[in-house]
Design a protein around this motif. Structure first.
Motif, PDB file in Angstrom:
ATOM      1  N   ILE A  10       6.480 -12.177  16.261  1.00 31.57           N
ATOM      2  CA  ILE A  10       7.015 -11.320  15.205  1.00 31.57           C
ATOM      3  C   ILE A  10       6.964 -12.109  13.906  1.00 31.57           C
ATOM      4  CG2 ILE A  10       9.063 -10.144  14.331  1.00 31.57           C
ATOM      5  CD1 ILE A  10       9.850  -9.625  17.225  1.00 31.57           C
ATOM      6  N   ARG A  11       6.340 -11.515  12.902  1.00 33.04           N
ATOM      7  CA  ARG A  11       6.282 -12.158  11.590  1.00 33.04           C
ATOM      8  C   ARG A  11       7.624 -12.022  10.896  1.00 33.04           C
ATOM      9  NH1 ARG A  11       1.346  -9.241  11.052  1.00 33.04           N
ATOM     10  NH2 ARG A  11       2.543  -7.698   9.931  1.00 33.04           N
ATOM     11  N   ALA A  12       8.080 -13.112  10.337  1.00 34.67           N
ATOM     12  CA  ALA A  12       9.326 -13.071   9.571  1.00 34.67           C
ATOM     13  C   ALA A  12       9.052 -12.417   8.220  1.00 34.67           C
ATOM     14  CB  ALA A  12       9.861 -14.473   9.374  1.00 34.67           C
ATOM     15  N   ALA A  13      10.010 -11.668   7.735  1.00 36.54           N
ATOM     16  CA  ALA A  13       9.888 -11.025   6.429  1.00 36.54           C
ATOM     17  C   ALA A  13      11.011 -11.521   5.532  1.00 36.54           C
ATOM     18  CB  ALA A  13       9.974  -9.516   6.576  1.00 36.54           C
ATOM     19  N   ALA A  14      10.648 -11.852   4.303  1.00 36.97           N
ATOM     20  CA  ALA A  14      11.639 -12.302   3.330  1.00 36.97           C
ATOM     21  C   ALA A  14      12.447 -11.098   2.843  1.00 36.97           C
ATOM     22  CB  ALA A  14      10.956 -12.982   2.157  1.00 36.97           C
ATOM     23  N   ASP A  15      13.667 -11.350   2.383  1.00 37.46           N
ATOM     24  CA  ASP A  15      14.522 -10.269   1.891  1.00 37.46           C
ATOM     25  C   ASP A  15      13.855  -9.490   0.768  1.00 37.46           C
ATOM     26  OD1 ASP A  15      16.476 -10.882   3.709  1.00 37.46           O
ATOM     27  OD2 ASP A  15      17.622 -12.143   2.327  1.00 37.46           O
ATOM     28  N   GLY A  16      13.122 -10.186  -0.099  1.00 39.39           N
ATOM     29  CA  GLY A  16      12.431  -9.525  -1.200  1.00 39.39           C
ATOM     30  C   GLY A  16      11.366  -8.551  -0.715  1.00 39.39           C
ATOM     31  N   GLU A  17      10.669  -8.903   0.360  1.00 37.08           N
ATOM     32  CA  GLU A  17       9.651  -8.023   0.934  1.00 37.08           C
ATOM     33  C   GLU A  17      10.285  -6.767   1.515  1.00 37.08           C
ATOM     34  OE1 GLU A  17       6.188 -11.017   2.490  1.00 37.08           O
ATOM     35  OE2 GLU A  17       7.998 -10.825   3.708  1.00 37.08           O
ATOM     36  N   ILE A  18      11.419  -6.943   2.167  1.00 34.27           N
ATOM     37  CA  ILE A  18      12.123  -5.802   2.751  1.00 34.27           C
ATOM     38  C   ILE A  18      12.595  -4.856   1.658  1.00 34.27           C
ATOM     39  CG2 ILE A  18      14.145  -5.092   4.091  1.00 34.27           C
ATOM     40  CD1 ILE A  18      13.864  -7.820   5.570  1.00 34.27           C
ATOM     41  N   ALA A  19      13.203  -5.411   0.613  1.00 35.64           N
ATOM     42  CA  ALA A  19      13.702  -4.590  -0.495  1.00 35.64           C
ATOM     43  C   ALA A  19      12.558  -3.861  -1.195  1.00 35.64           C
ATOM     44  CB  ALA A  19      14.461  -5.464  -1.495  1.00 35.64           C
ATOM     45  N   ALA A  20      11.425  -4.536  -1.388  1.00 35.77           N
ATOM     46  CA  ALA A  20      10.280  -3.909  -2.048  1.00 35.77           C
ATOM     47  C   ALA A  20       9.715  -2.770  -1.210  1.00 35.77           C
ATOM     48  CB  ALA A  20       9.206  -4.950  -2.336  1.00 35.77           C
ATOM     49  N   ALA A  21       9.660  -2.958   0.096  1.00 35.60           N
ATOM     50  CA  ALA A  21       9.145  -1.899   0.972  1.00 35.60           C
ATOM     51  C   ALA A  21      10.055  -0.683   0.939  1.00 35.60           C
ATOM     52  CB  ALA A  21       9.001  -2.424   2.404  1.00 35.60           C
ATOM     53  N   TRP A  22      11.371  -0.911   0.978  1.00 32.80           N
ATOM     54  CA  TRP A  22      12.318   0.203   0.930  1.00 32.80           C
ATOM     55  C   TRP A  22      12.249   0.919  -0.408  1.00 32.80           C
ATOM     56  CZ3 TRP A  22      15.455   2.570   4.391  1.00 32.80           C
ATOM     57  CH2 TRP A  22      15.550   1.976   5.641  1.00 32.80           C
ATOM     58  N   ALA A  23      12.205   0.153  -1.503  1.00 35.95           N
ATOM     59  CA  ALA A  23      12.200   0.747  -2.841  1.00 35.95           C
ATOM     60  C   ALA A  23      10.923   1.525  -3.108  1.00 35.95           C
ATOM     61  CB  ALA A  23      12.379  -0.348  -3.895  1.00 35.95           C
ATOM     62  N   GLY A  24       9.800   1.003  -2.635  1.00 37.62           N
ATOM     63  CA  GLY A  24       8.517   1.654  -2.883  1.00 37.62           C
ATOM     64  C   GLY A  24       8.175   2.739  -1.883  1.00 37.62           C
ATOM     65  N   GLY A  25       8.981   2.873  -0.847  1.00 36.65           N
ATOM     66  CA  GLY A  25       8.703   3.883   0.177  1.00 36.65           C
ATOM     67  C   GLY A  25       7.535   3.516   1.076  1.00 36.65           C
ATOM     68  N   GLY A  26       7.089   2.269   0.995  1.00 39.32           N
ATOM     69  CA  GLY A  26       5.962   1.817   1.812  1.00 39.32           C
ATOM     70  C   GLY A  26       6.416   1.208   3.120  1.00 39.32           C
ATOM     71  N   ARG A  27       5.481   0.609   3.791  1.00 40.66           N
ATOM     72  CA  ARG A  27       5.758  -0.055   5.061  1.00 40.66           C
ATOM     73  C   ARG A  27       5.847  -1.553   4.853  1.00 40.66           C
ATOM     74  NH1 ARG A  27       2.717   2.807   9.936  1.00 40.66           N
ATOM     75  NH2 ARG A  27       3.119   4.942   9.326  1.00 40.66           N
ATOM     76  N   LEU A  28       6.699  -2.174   5.617  1.00 41.44           N
ATOM     77  CA  LEU A  28       6.841  -3.624   5.558  1.00 41.44           C
ATOM     78  C   LEU A  28       5.646  -4.299   6.219  1.00 41.44           C
ATOM     79  CD1 LEU A  28       8.542  -6.069   4.820  1.00 41.44           C
ATOM     80  CD2 LEU A  28       9.714  -5.809   6.997  1.00 41.44           C
ATOM     81  N   ARG A  29       5.226  -3.753   7.338  1.00 36.43           N
ATOM     82  CA  ARG A  29       4.096  -4.325   8.079  1.00 36.43           C
ATOM     83  C   ARG A  29       3.042  -3.248   8.308  1.00 36.43           C
ATOM     84  NH1 ARG A  29       8.724  -6.548  10.764  1.00 36.43           N
ATOM     85  NH2 ARG A  29       8.713  -8.806  10.573  1.00 36.43           N
ATOM     86  N   ASP A  30       1.790  -3.624   8.147  1.00 35.66           N
ATOM     87  CA  ASP A  30       0.672  -2.738   8.435  1.00 35.66           C
ATOM     88  C   ASP A  30      -0.177  -3.429   9.498  1.00 35.66           C
ATOM     89  OD1 ASP A  30      -1.441  -1.033   8.579  1.00 35.66           O
ATOM     90  OD2 ASP A  30      -1.993  -1.175   6.470  1.00 35.66           O
TER      91      ASP A  30
END
Length: 87
Positions: A10-30
């Motif tokens: 499992i790839r670790a995700a930084a808090d900033g990546e999580i927040a950006a994915a939620w804010a942009g409506g995108g996916r964290l992992r593709d």
């Protein structure tokens, strides 16, 4: 139908990546663009065998601790109407 059972890191995700994915409506992992690193790959010829193998791989300590995950992927196309969406 043939299945692929994969144990991955499992790839670790930084808090900033999580927040950006939620804010942009995108996916964290593709998984299609950047799949997780594979640790083990097993093939099965039917769904029941695939699930038995997945359960066995799920007993690995790294999976139980949350550092790895087990995925079951259908290799052949699913006939239309065989599985209902949403459940």
């Amino acid at each position: 139908m043939r299945f692929l059972i994969v144990r991955t890191d499992i790839r670790a995700a930084a808090d900033g990546e999580i927040a950006a994915a939620w804010a942009g409506g995108g996916r964290l992992r593709d998984e299609r663009a950047t799949p997780e690193a594979r640790r083990q790959v097993v093939h099965a010829e039917d769904r029941e065998a695939a699930l038995v193998l997945a359960r066995a791989l799920a007993t690995v300590g790294a999976v139980r601790c949350g550092r790895q995950r087990v995925k079951v992927l259908a290799l052949d196309e699913v006939p239309h109407g065989l599985y209902r969406e949403g459940g």
